[in-house]
Design a protein around this motif. Structure first.
Motif, PDB file in Angstrom:
ATOM      1  N   ARG A 102     -54.823 -16.218  33.572  1.00 35.89           N
ATOM      2  CA  ARG A 102     -53.971 -16.433  32.499  1.00 35.89           C
ATOM      3  C   ARG A 102     -53.675 -15.224  31.635  1.00 35.89           C
ATOM      4  O   ARG A 102     -52.638 -15.288  31.211  1.00 35.89           O
ATOM      5  N   ALA A 103     -54.684 -14.327  31.549  1.00 32.28           N
ATOM      6  CA  ALA A 103     -54.635 -13.321  30.628  1.00 32.28           C
ATOM      7  C   ALA A 103     -53.721 -12.262  31.395  1.00 32.28           C
ATOM      8  O   ALA A 103     -52.975 -11.378  30.760  1.00 32.28           O
ATOM      9  N   GLY A 245     -51.705 -16.818  28.764  1.00 32.49           N
ATOM     10  CA  GLY A 245     -52.741 -16.891  27.537  1.00 32.49           C
ATOM     11  C   GLY A 245     -52.914 -15.557  27.191  1.00 32.49           C
ATOM     12  O   GLY A 245     -52.256 -14.418  27.605  1.00 32.49           O
ATOM     13  N   LEU A 246     -53.607 -15.369  25.968  1.00 32.82           N
ATOM     14  CA  LEU A 246     -53.499 -14.019  25.268  1.00 32.82           C
ATOM     15  C   LEU A 246     -54.750 -13.421  26.044  1.00 32.82           C
ATOM     16  O   LEU A 246     -55.749 -13.939  26.313  1.00 32.82           O
ATOM     17  N   PRO A 247     -54.486 -12.033  26.329  1.00 35.24           N
ATOM     18  CA  PRO A 247     -55.511 -11.196  27.029  1.00 35.24           C
ATOM     19  C   PRO A 247     -56.612 -11.017  25.984  1.00 35.24           C
ATOM     20  O   PRO A 247     -56.187 -10.721  24.976  1.00 35.24           O
ATOM     21  N   VAL A 308     -40.171 -14.242  31.423  1.00 37.87           N
ATOM     22  CA  VAL A 308     -40.051 -15.549  31.968  1.00 37.87           C
ATOM     23  C   VAL A 308     -41.191 -15.986  33.063  1.00 37.87           C
ATOM     24  O   VAL A 308     -41.680 -16.932  32.899  1.00 37.87           O
ATOM     25  N   SER A 309     -41.373 -15.005  33.953  1.00 35.84           N
ATOM     26  CA  SER A 309     -42.264 -15.114  35.095  1.00 35.84           C
ATOM     27  C   SER A 309     -43.554 -15.503  34.562  1.00 35.84           C
ATOM     28  O   SER A 309     -44.379 -16.195  34.903  1.00 35.84           O
ATOM     29  N   GLY A 310     -44.028 -14.340  33.724  1.00 36.10           N
ATOM     30  CA  GLY A 310     -45.557 -14.722  33.022  1.00 36.10           C
ATOM     31  C   GLY A 310     -45.870 -15.644  32.235  1.00 36.10           C
ATOM     32  O   GLY A 310     -46.721 -16.329  32.302  1.00 36.10           O
ATOM     33  N   ALA A 311     -44.549 -15.923  31.168  1.00 37.28           N
ATOM     34  CA  ALA A 311     -44.789 -17.324  30.310  1.00 37.28           C
ATOM     35  C   ALA A 311     -44.861 -18.449  31.299  1.00 37.28           C
ATOM     36  O   ALA A 311     -45.647 -19.352  31.073  1.00 37.28           O
TER      37      ALA A 311
END
Length: 843
Positions: A102-103, A245-247, A308-311
């Motif tokens: 997620r990070a 998610g936030l790293p 977009v891909s990461g989200a």
């Protein structure tokens, strides 16, 4: 005017006109077929790259869909296909190992934001300033890392995140093989390598199915039929799909991770866009005239796709060379093919999950391992070796393998800067005496740092001696120039003679013996005339027993290259004028005995050919001897066959900037290609074509015509039949030249057809009927080429390209044929290459 002016319809007026029809979304057939071809390649590769990174397999499909739809719609390179790239595998795997999945998705979003910022700052072209040796070394290091890691899965084991750990564990893995995994992997690799090499007409049809799809499908079918127990693709439910998610972790580490992802994604995408432009420009047909890529917009598109891909929980996105190449080769004409491929990935993700879950992981690992091995390109290694940048390549590759991608790239850049500074400051100066001539050889760049050593070496030359200073470098600053000029002036004032030569010709020359020729290869000249030190005329033996006295290079006794007659076409009915026949040239008739003594006596002017050979041996041979020796050992391996006219004004190596071993040249009167079966006993051209295609394996054939072609004028001025007379005279017997020019009659007939599709220049109409026939002749000879068996076979296999070229002698300008051969347009090469030179530098 009022009758044609549009009327304004106010809001209170009743609508009288029907509502405007909405613009229908249409997709070209070429885009549809190209999207299917790219989708069939992207599906197995996306799963394999996700497996190699350790991410959820669905993340590869998300990245493929987003890369196709978002980057395809926004990006500045319409034909580049984006998605999960093998070049990002090592970076993503390291991020997952350090921060979790997620990070990693959050870092991908931040990298996309950074790309948007870079695109807004319009720094895309600046990213291309990275040395190609660094880029190729980075890709090679990533390829080695991928191949070593996937080899463990191929052998039935599990890889570690460290390359060195994987290498140390390899002997133990070889001792504990999984026969089922090895069998499936071997079948995958066999199909992957053998499928593109299927012979014959059936093979040509089967090769339209992408090899990666065939390899994975064949391995999956074999595993199912034999009942092998193997780990297979496991696509969890979308309800459990993890989003970004936030790293968490040290701020510097997160910043370094974002910068690494941004750097690799951006450089790979921009280099891919430039490569796609070159591939698209090399195509023929209506799809060849696509606009060049907007690199800043491409960076914006890649940034939006990564956000977009990461989200959505996908892998990082970048331009992918394999899919982009397939898209161009499949004939895509717009960005619709890229977007449709993304839509097909979404459909497959929703409807083909039961089929995808039958794929063995070993088959995907073998596919990705092959991709990793291909990233270590022998062509790139030869290129960096030719430019003496092997240390940069090796340092970058080892740095990526041992330290990581960002550290390896920084190490490669540091080595590249060190080598550049060393080459700028390191100069080797030698002095030797040979046959009474003192040779001072300067190798490297001549700057103020080398002036003291240069002065010491020059003062070793004795007074009154003849000296030759050879400058073997591309740069000389003002301090070095003044030092050389001061020494030369002083040396000649004391009775000596000095000669300064280099790669770019003669810089300056003091008085030298009168029999020395001042011509140098590829320097500006008129009539290729040697300027004698006396400033008088150089005497040459003229035709038909005359001795033609020409003026020097600045005189006006002979017609220059910029003369209207030379720039355009010669006089009607004549191929060209000899120097002795040129207007303004005086000729003096001598007895044969006088001419012989003047031409060959050793104490006067030597023969023109002998002077040229002597100039080559003295000036050019030392520069090309090593390369010619290599070619003598290895044999010739030219990349293209260049078929052009025998006209003396066409110097093929000059107008193509080629060297020994680059071109296989065939020259004849009129650059004609006799069709098969119509050679009339002359098989020389057909034999050269067969030898070049079947034996040498050239990748392209270029037919080059030129302005003012004497053969085309002869075709135009020749009468189709004898004029009836009261007492008809017997027709003259056909000469060899007349028999040869019969092969140009189809060109004359093609031009006379006048169907409105005659070849033309893009920037202006043809100057006269001679130029129209010269352009038409190029197109017609290309049609003759396609009729030869070896050429048609190579074209069908996709191993050969045909190009048409027109060279205007008076303008010294080349034009390349674009578009369909029947209605082709010749475009100025200078205009077409301007954008490439701005991005990559001059060729």
């Amino acid at each position: 005017m009022s009758a044609t002016a549009p009327t304004r319809v106010h809001s209170h007026s009743p609508p009288t006109d029907p509502p405007p029809r909405r613009r229908r979304f249409t997709v070209a057939g070429a885009d549809l077929s190209a999207s299917v071809a790219v989708f069939l390649i992207a599906l197995p590769l996306s799963l394999g790259i996700a497996l190699a990174t350790g991410a959820p397999l669905q993340a590869g499909l998300v990245a493929a869909a987003v890369g196709g739809i978002v980057a395809g719609r926004i990006g500045g390179c319409p034909l580049q296909v984006s998605g999960p790239a093998a070049g990002l595998t090592v970076v993503t795997a390291d991020l997952i190992h350090r921060y979790g999945w997620r990070a990693t998705c959050g870092i991908t979003v931040l990298a996309g934001l950074a790309q948007l910022g870079l695109g807004c700052l319009r720094v895309a072209r600046g990213a291309l300033a990275v040395s190609p040796a660094v880029v190729h070394g980075m890709l090679a290091g990533i390829g080695v890392t991928i191949a070593v890691a996937q080899l463990h899965i191929v052998l039935g084991g599990n890889p570690d995140s460290s390359v060195l750990t994987n290498l140390r564990a390899l002997p133990h893995q070889l001792a504990h093989l999984d026969p089922a995994a090895v069998s499936v992997s071997a079948l995958t690799l066999t199909l992957l390598l053998a499928w593109p090499r299927l012979p014959g007409e059936p093979g040509r049809l089967l090769r339209k199915v992408p090899a990666p799809l065939v390899a994975v499908t064949g391995a999956t079918a074999a595993a199912l039929l034999t009942g092998l127990s193997l780990p297979r693709v496991d696509l969890p439910s979308w309800s459990s799909h993890a989003l970004a998610g936030l790293p968490e972790g040290p701020a510097l580490g997160v910043v370094a991770a974002v910068l690494t992802t941004t750097l690799v994604c951006s450089v790979q995408s921009l280099l891919g866009a430039v490569a796609v432009d070159k591939m698209a420009a090399a195509r023929t047909g209506p799809q060849a005239r696509l606009g060049r890529s907007d690199l800043d917009r491409e960076l914006l598109g890649q940034g939006a796709a990564n956000i977009v891909s990461g989200a959505l929980g996908g892998l990082p996105v970048a331009g992918v060379a394999v899919r982009s190449t397939a898209n161009v080769n499949a004939g895509a004409v717009s960005r619709n093919s890229t977007m449709l491929h993304g839509v097909l990935v979404v459909i497959a993700t929703l409807l083909m999950v039961p089929l995808l879950e039958h794929i063995p992981l070993a088959a995907l690992a073998a596919l990705v391992m092959a991709v990793g091995i291909q990233m270590v390109s022998l062509h790139h290694i030869r290129t960096v070796n030719r430019h003496r940048e092997v240390p940069v390549y090796a340092a970058t590759t080892l740095g990526v393998v041992v330290l990581g991608v960002l550290q390896g790239v920084l190490l490669g850049i540091a080595v590249a800067v060190f080598l550049a500074l060393r080459r700028l400051t390191h100069t080797r100066i030698t002095h030797e005496e040979k046959d009474g001539v003192h040779h001072v050889h300067v190798r490297g760049q001549l700057t103020f740092l080398a002036v003291p050593r240069l002065s010491r070496t020059l003062h070793r030359v004795p007074q009154g001696a003849h000296a030759v200073v050879e400058l073997d470098g591309s740069f000389m600053d003002h301090a070095a120039y003044e030092a050389l000029q001061d020494w030369q002036t002083s040396h000649t004032a004391r009775g000596g003679s000095a000669e300064l030569t280099g790669r770019h010709g003669t810089f300056h020359r003091a008085e030298t013996p009168s029999t020395t020729c001042r011509c140098r290869p590829w320097t500006p000249w008129r009539n290729h005339q040697c300027a004698m030190p006396s400033g008088g005329a150089a005497e040459h033996t003229g035709p038909r027993g005359t001795s033609a006295r020409r003026t020097d290079a600045r005189g006006s006794g002979t017609r220059g290259a910029d003369s209207p007659r030379t720039a355009g076409s010669p006089e009607p009915g004549r191929a060209d004028l000899t120097p002795a026949d040129a207007p303004g040239t005086t000729t003096e008739t001598h007895a044969p005995e006088t001419r012989a003594s003047e031409t060959f006596a050793p104490d006067t002017y030597p023969h023109e050919l002998a002077r040229g050979i002597s100039s080559f041996q003295r000036n050019t041979a030392p520069l090309v001897r090593d390369e010619l020796a290599r070619l003598a050992r290895e044999g010739q391996r030219p990349s293209q066959l260049f078929l052009t006219c025998a006209d003396s004004r066409l110097v093929t190596s000059m107008i193509t900037a080629s060297g020994p071993g680059d071109l296989f040249v065939v020259r004849n009167v009129g650059n004609l290609v006799p069709p098969p079966g119509e050679e009339h006993g002359d098989d020389s051209v057909a034999a050269a074509i067969e030898y070049a295609v079947d034996v040498l394996g050239v990748r392209s054939i270029t037919v080059c015509g030129h302005s003012g072609c004497g053969a085309m004028q002869a075709l135009l001025t020749a009468e189709p039949g004898a004029t009836p007379t009261p007492t008809p005279a017997p027709a003259p017997p056909p000469t060899p030249l007349r028999r040869w020019l019969r092969h140009g009659l189809p060109s004359l007939e093609r031009m006379a057809a006048g169907d409105g599709t005659a070849p033309r220049l893009a920037e202006r109409p043809a100057a006269d009927v001679v130029e129209r026939l010269c352009l038409t002749n190029v197109v017609q000879q290309l049609a003759h080429l396609r009729a030869h068996e070896s050429v048609s076979r190579a074209l069908a296999a996709g191993a050969l390209e045909l190009h048409g070229m027109y060279f205007h002698v008076g303008e010294a300008r080349a034009y390349l044929l674009g578009g369909p051969a029947a209605e082709g347009v010749f475009h100025d090469v200078r205009e077409d290459m301007r954008e490439v030179e701005e991005v990559c530098g001059p060729a």
